[in-house]
Write an enzyme that holds these catalytic residues in place. Structure first.
Site, PDB file in Angstrom:
ATOM      1  N   HIS A 233       1.063  -1.216  -0.114  1.00 34.38           N
ATOM      2  CA  HIS A 233       0.084  -0.065  -0.007  1.00 34.38           C
ATOM      3  C   HIS A 233       0.867   1.341  -0.016  1.00 34.38           C
ATOM      4  O   HIS A 233       1.939   1.256   0.673  1.00 34.38           O
ATOM      5  CB  HIS A 233      -0.851  -0.013   1.276  1.00 34.38           C
ATOM      6  N   CYS A 271      -3.863   2.743  -4.548  1.00 33.87           N
ATOM      7  CA  CYS A 271      -4.676   3.494  -3.721  1.00 33.87           C
ATOM      8  C   CYS A 271      -4.736   4.894  -4.403  1.00 33.87           C
ATOM      9  O   CYS A 271      -3.819   5.700  -4.284  1.00 33.87           O
ATOM     10  CB  CYS A 271      -4.233   3.654  -2.348  1.00 33.87           C
ATOM     11  N   HIS A 298      -7.794   0.566  -4.214  1.00 31.37           N
ATOM     12  CA  HIS A 298      -8.572   1.262  -3.121  1.00 31.37           C
ATOM     13  C   HIS A 298      -9.091   2.601  -3.912  1.00 31.37           C
ATOM     14  O   HIS A 298      -8.136   3.433  -4.433  1.00 31.37           O
ATOM     15  CB  HIS A 298      -7.640   1.799  -2.139  1.00 31.37           C
ATOM     16  N   ASP A 351     -12.655   3.222  -0.797  1.00 33.73           N
ATOM     17  CA  ASP A 351     -12.037   3.210   0.358  1.00 33.73           C
ATOM     18  C   ASP A 351     -12.387   4.500   1.098  1.00 33.73           C
ATOM     19  O   ASP A 351     -12.708   5.638   0.518  1.00 33.73           O
ATOM     20  CB  ASP A 351     -10.384   3.845  -0.070  1.00 33.73           C
ATOM     21  N   HIS A 352     -12.726   4.593   2.342  1.00 34.83           N
ATOM     22  CA  HIS A 352     -13.314   5.571   3.326  1.00 34.83           C
ATOM     23  C   HIS A 352     -14.512   6.043   2.688  1.00 34.83           C
ATOM     24  O   HIS A 352     -15.244   5.505   1.623  1.00 34.83           O
ATOM     25  CB  HIS A 352     -12.325   6.699   3.389  1.00 34.83           C
ATOM     26  N   TYR A 368     -14.834   4.562   8.080  1.00 33.66           N
ATOM     27  CA  TYR A 368     -15.449   3.399   7.796  1.00 33.66           C
ATOM     28  C   TYR A 368     -16.825   3.513   8.126  1.00 33.66           C
ATOM     29  O   TYR A 368     -17.350   2.120   8.680  1.00 33.66           O
ATOM     30  CB  TYR A 368     -14.550   2.281   8.110  1.00 33.66           C
TER      31      TYR A 368
HETATM   32  C1  DNO Z   1      -6.635   3.286   5.489  1.00 35.28           C
HETATM   33  C2  DNO Z   1      -5.827   2.238   4.977  1.00 35.28           C
HETATM   34  C3  DNO Z   1      -4.593   1.707   5.650  1.00 35.28           C
HETATM   35  C4  DNO Z   1      -4.057   0.690   5.071  1.00 35.28           C
HETATM   36  C5  DNO Z   1      -2.511   0.263   5.236  1.00 35.28           C
HETATM   37  C6  DNO Z   1      -2.218  -1.023   4.394  1.00 35.28           C
HETATM   38  O1  DNO Z   1      -7.539   3.493   5.630  1.00 35.28           O
HETATM   39  O2  DNO Z   1      -5.653   2.486   3.819  1.00 35.28           O
HETATM   40  O3  DNO Z   1      -4.849   1.545   6.958  1.00 35.28           O
HETATM   41  O4  DNO Z   1      -4.719  -0.425   5.362  1.00 35.28           O
HETATM   42  O5  DNO Z   1      -1.541   1.347   5.342  1.00 35.28           O
HETATM   43  O6  DNO Z   1      -1.297  -1.722   5.176  1.00 35.28           O
END
Ligand code: DNO
Length: 392
Positions: A233, A271, A298, A351-352, A368
């Site tokens: 990531h 991401c 992501h 993501d989020h 989340y």
């Molecule tokens: C946050 C996530 C991070 C991700 C880590 C991957 O929302 O994108 O916590 O899980 O950095 O190891």
């Protein structure tokens, strides 16, 4: 794309039944109770997997198997932790879980200064304010050498910012930054945080990069043997914080990683929100250059300014050209299918999401909540359907 949702386990305020109603079919999850560095036993993996299966879903991606700090610094017990990491990969594979996300950010995982920035529509978003970060560094942590890292104008702005804060705001800033956001696995007291930062004062970017490459060289043969696709990531945000180096922030960072260890099992979590914070990251170009090794997506957008502040925008707004990214992902899937790759379908999670509607009155993990992510997934799903029915 395999439509996925992150689930933090039985403690998560968003239950698997809600995730199913959001339309996700696969789960992204981890054994958050296992201490960093310890082996994930087959029994523990199976218990977690069964909970997910009983809800009619599939655990497709691990996010994350964390990397012990000793490995990042190559000190102490790092060799044992590498062996443990290999055992965890083997155990996951023996349970049929083959995609493993991780990061190599020292000390802090993802970092925001504010968790509830109110937007014009009344929903709240995660945000990062550079003056707040610098104020915290200079006047709360009081890091040795902090003043050397900033210009006098930056220090002045940080000072003004700090002086404007009430005590309760200093507390909440401290909590947002060092208490550990969900999934970060580690949170610190101020004293621990200072010790951790100090440990990196003699470790520069090149050394950290070489530690990452040595770690990969050690574990990729195991990943290949058990068919596990590792996907790193990016740093979030994609630059150094508190003088601690970060090495997965830019196009040249990922280039260095993949040219040193070219195996496709050495992959990437693309991401868009993390890479997208830097205006000099050309997301589409980075995606296309490394498409074959992107094992996990992501999708999220941020809105940045030229000073280094950003907040998390709606999934289809902000600086990320989500149309272009979804199209690139679908094209990569099509390409994989044509060459017979069985892993053609890439897991994607919205993501989020903003805290909104009924969730404004609930306590959920920052970023989340259910409804904001449901909105994100619904928008991304619609975008993907529109693209695949028209101009692929
Ligand atoms: C946050 C996530 C991070 C991700 C880590 C991957 O929302 O994108 O916590 O899980 O950095 O190891």
């Amino acid at each position: 794309m395999k439509e996925s949702f992150r689930w933090y386990g039985p403690q998560d305020a968003v239950p698997l039944s809600a995730i199913r109603q959001a339309g996700a079919t696969t789960i992204v999850s981890a054994l958050h109770d296992v201490p960093n560095g310890a082996v994930w036993s087959i029994d523990a993996i199976k218990i977690h997997q069964t909970l997910i299966q009983n809800a009619g879903l599939k655990w497709a991606v691990v996010e994350s198997v964390p990397i012990h700090e000793d490995i990042k610094q190559r000190i102490g017990d790092y060799e044992r932790y590498i062996e443990n990491y290999k055992s965890t990969l083997k155990n996951l594979a023996s349970c049929g879980i083959y995609t493993v996300c991780y990061n190599f950010m020292p000390v802090l995982d993802w970092t925001r200064t504010h968790l509830y920035k109110t937007l014009v529509d009344g929903s709240t978003a995660l945000s990062f304010e550079i003056d707040a970060l610098r104020a915290f560094d200079l006047y709360v942590v009081k890091r040795n050498r902090a003043t050397e890292d900033y210009s006098s104008l930056q220090i002045e702005a940080a000072k003004r910012y700090y002086e404007s804060l009430e005590e309760i705001e200093v507390k909440s800033l401290t909590k947002s930054i060092i208490a550990g956001l969900p999934g970060a696995e580690e949170g610190y007291t101020m004293e621990e945080f200072n010790q951790r930062i100090e440990a990196y004062s003699h470790l520069d970017q090149d050394t950290l990069r070489s530690h990452l490459i040595q770690f990969l060289a050690a574990i990729i043969p195991t990943a290949e043997a058990c068919n596990v696709k590792l996907c790193i990531h990016p740093d979030d945000p994609p630059h150094s914080l508190f003088g601690i180096p970060r090495v997965v922030s830019t196009a040249s960072d990922i280039e260095a990683l993949f040219s040193a260890v070219p195996s496709l099992n050495n992959g990437l979590t693309f991401c868009t929100g993390s890479f997208g914070v830097r205006a000099d990251n050309d997301l589409l170009e980075m995606f296309i250059n490394h498409a074959e090794r992107i094992h996990f997506l992501h999708f999220r957008s941020t809105q940045r300014d030229e000073k280094g502040n950003f907040f998390e925008a709606n999934h289809l707004e902000g600086d990320v050209d989500m149309y272009a990214m979804v199209k690139a992902a679908l094209q990569e899937e099509k390409r994989r299918k044509a060459i017979g790759r069985i892993d053609w379908e890439i897991p994607m999670r919205p993501d989020h999401g903003h805290q909104m509607l009924d969730d404004l009155n609930k306590t959920t993990n920052p970023g989340y909540s259910a409804i904001g992510r449901l909105r994100g997934l619904a928008e991304l799903r619609g975008l993907a359907l529109g693209i695949s029915r028209s101009d692929l």
